[in-house]
Design an enzyme around this catalytic site. Structure first.
Site, PDB file in Angstrom:
ATOM      1  N   SER A   1     -17.116  28.680  55.504  1.00  0.00           N
ATOM      2  CA  SER A   1     -17.048  29.632  56.614  1.00  0.00           C
ATOM      3  C   SER A   1     -18.200  29.385  57.575  1.00  0.00           C
ATOM      4  O   SER A   1     -19.300  28.984  57.154  1.00  0.00           O
ATOM      5  CB  SER A   1     -17.160  31.049  56.053  1.00  0.00           C
ATOM      6  OG  SER A   1     -17.370  31.979  57.090  1.00  0.00           O
TER       7      SER A   1
ATOM      8  N   TYR B   1     -22.040  37.084  50.521  1.00  0.00           N
ATOM      9  CA  TYR B   1     -20.814  36.302  50.768  1.00  0.00           C
ATOM     10  C   TYR B   1     -21.167  34.935  51.354  1.00  0.00           C
ATOM     11  O   TYR B   1     -20.734  33.896  50.846  1.00  0.00           O
ATOM     12  CB  TYR B   1     -19.876  37.078  51.714  1.00  0.00           C
ATOM     13  CG  TYR B   1     -18.747  36.233  52.264  1.00  0.00           C
ATOM     14  CD1 TYR B   1     -17.804  35.652  51.418  1.00  0.00           C
ATOM     15  CD2 TYR B   1     -18.626  35.992  53.640  1.00  0.00           C
ATOM     16  CE1 TYR B   1     -16.774  34.860  51.918  1.00  0.00           C
ATOM     17  CE2 TYR B   1     -17.601  35.207  54.148  1.00  0.00           C
ATOM     18  CZ  TYR B   1     -16.677  34.642  53.276  1.00  0.00           C
ATOM     19  OH  TYR B   1     -15.669  33.860  53.792  1.00  0.00           O
TER      20      TYR B   1
ATOM     21  N   LYS C   1     -20.917  30.958  49.749  1.00  0.00           N
ATOM     22  CA  LYS C   1     -20.258  29.797  50.376  1.00  0.00           C
ATOM     23  C   LYS C   1     -21.230  28.618  50.447  1.00  0.00           C
ATOM     24  O   LYS C   1     -20.869  27.480  50.163  1.00  0.00           O
ATOM     25  CB  LYS C   1     -19.759  30.158  51.778  1.00  0.00           C
ATOM     26  CG  LYS C   1     -18.571  31.111  51.790  1.00  0.00           C
ATOM     27  CD  LYS C   1     -17.335  30.422  51.251  1.00  0.00           C
ATOM     28  CE  LYS C   1     -16.157  31.365  51.119  1.00  0.00           C
ATOM     29  NZ  LYS C   1     -15.027  30.788  50.397  1.00  0.00           N
TER      30      LYS C   1
END
Ligand code: NAD
Ligand code: UD1
Length: 336
Positions: free
Chosen positions: A124, A148, A152
């Site tokens: 992302s 989050y 990643k």
């Protein structure tokens, strides 16, 4: 090729399955259905005219993965499965490290032991963090601002280490900007549970009458209309980027990091106006405070994807708005 798709029932995974089947590949989906519906498999099959295989399985279930890989050989793996809500990751970081990091490690372990040599990972643009200056190139420093984003980044690093340790392994981490829209058939699309966090699904739910109005998070940003700017990308363009990543891995070894975005920024008010214009609907809205953690302007430098994958986006902001609304109108309650 037979391709294993984790999270294939989800928003981006379902669109990618359609493109893979249309290109003649065989598809096996693994999904624990924690954020998707079993109905998606039949929708994919109806659109593509071919049936994907489906297994309800959590990627953290090592024994289940072992049984799957022992039964069938896969040429490639696309790993979409994971959790993705920023605010939830701050409140419950272990959910993110468990699903996204531990899940990926177990999955890659099984894939490597069973001879899979091509891996594509859903990363992302959130790995770049809040301070990155747009257009953001892949060599910009990584500074994810929440669990989050850090999950990643960790999986990207894990994959890079695996590629260093296993010279036969080839991998691409695709850093998505803001995927929106739906398949033009209106049969698959984004179906968030509860109140959506993201702009396009929120806007669609206001348009369909499920939510009363949109709050624009901040109109005092240093941008031409005062609202924040993002790089919205049609999910079908994004799905096709995954096929190009496969072709690339046929030619190139090692680990690669590639942005998938349009390279263009659109403000909240520009998106709102396009949605109203294309679809002939009014979106009640009001100006509100900035959302904590939001950036002023985030859009991709899309040059590497063009040069290395031979991929760039084809679909416009109007296509994104029209297809998102078509999906929402045909499925006002998602897949329910
Ligand atoms: P999604 O929630 O629609 O799809 C994810 C799918 O994975 C769901 O079907 C869910 O049931 C499944 N899943 C979750 N945890 C699992 C587990 N432990 N085992 C097996 N299946 C599991 O999300 P999406 O928008 O399609 O995102 C796909 C991937 O792309 C995610 O990794 C996400 O972080 C990444 N991504 C998404 C966006 C976005 O805006 N949608 C942006 C950047 C990156
Ligand atoms: C969010 C995530 C990011 C993720 C990305 C995926 C946060 C803080 N960030 O980013 O990690 O990679 O989605 O697409 O959640 N907006 C409104 N009103 C709303 C909803 C959004 O004005 O009701 C605005 C936001 O302030 C932002 C823009 O719309 O300026 C886009 O928001 P959103 O769709 O949530 O995406 P991101 O903020 O880019």
């Amino acid at each position: 090729m037979r391709v294993l798709i984790t999270g294939g029932n989800g928003y981006i995974g379902s669109h990618t399955c359609i493109e893979l089947l249309a290109a003649g590949h065989a598809v096996t989906i693994v999904d624990n259905l924690s954020n998707s519906s079993p109905a998606v498999v039949e929708r994919i099959a109806r659109i593509a005219g071919r049936q994907p295989e489906f297994h309800q399985l959590d990627v953290r279930d090592a024994a289940g993965l072992e049984r799957l890989f022992a039964r069938q050989a896969f040429d490639a793996l696309i790993h979409f499965a994971g959790v993705k809500a920023v605010a939830e990751s701050v409140a419950d970081p272990l959910k993110y490290y468990s699903n996204n990091v531990c899940g990926s490690a177990l999955l890659f372990d099984a894939a490597l032991r069973h001879g899979v040599t091509r891996l594509v990972f859903s990363s992302s643009a959130t790995v770049y963090g809040e301070a990155a200056r747009s257009p953001i190139g892949e060599d910009a420093p990584l500074a994810p601002a929440n669990p989050y984003g850090r999950s990643k980044r960790m999986v990207e690093e894990l994959l890079a280490d695996l590629c260093r340790a296993n010279p036969g392994l080839r991998a691409v981490a695709l850093r998505y900007f803001n995927p929106v829209g739906a398949h033009p058939s209106g049969r698959v699309g984004e179906a968030p549970g509860g109140i959506p966090d993201n702009l396009m699904p929120y806007l669609c739910q206001v348009a369909v009458g499920r939510l009363p109005e949109l709050t624009v998070f901040g109109n005092d940003y240093p941008t031409p209309d005062g609202t924040a700017i993002r790089d919205y990308i049609h999910v079908v363009d994004l799905a096709q980027g995954h096929l190009k990543a496969f072709d690339y891995l046929e030619r190139e070894g090692g680990m690669h990091f590639i942005n998938l975005g349009t390279g263009r920024g659109t403000s909240v008010l520009e998106l709102l106006a396009a949605f109203e214009r294309v679809n002939g609907v009014r979106i009640p809205h009001r100006m509100g405070a900035r959302r904590p953690g939001d950036t002023t302007e985030t859009y991709a430098d899309a040059a590497r994807a063009a040069q290395q994958l031979g991929w760039s986006t084809r679909l416009s902001l109007e296509d994104m708005c029209r297809d998102a609304w078509c999906w929402q109108k045909l499925n006002p309650a998602g897949y329910a």
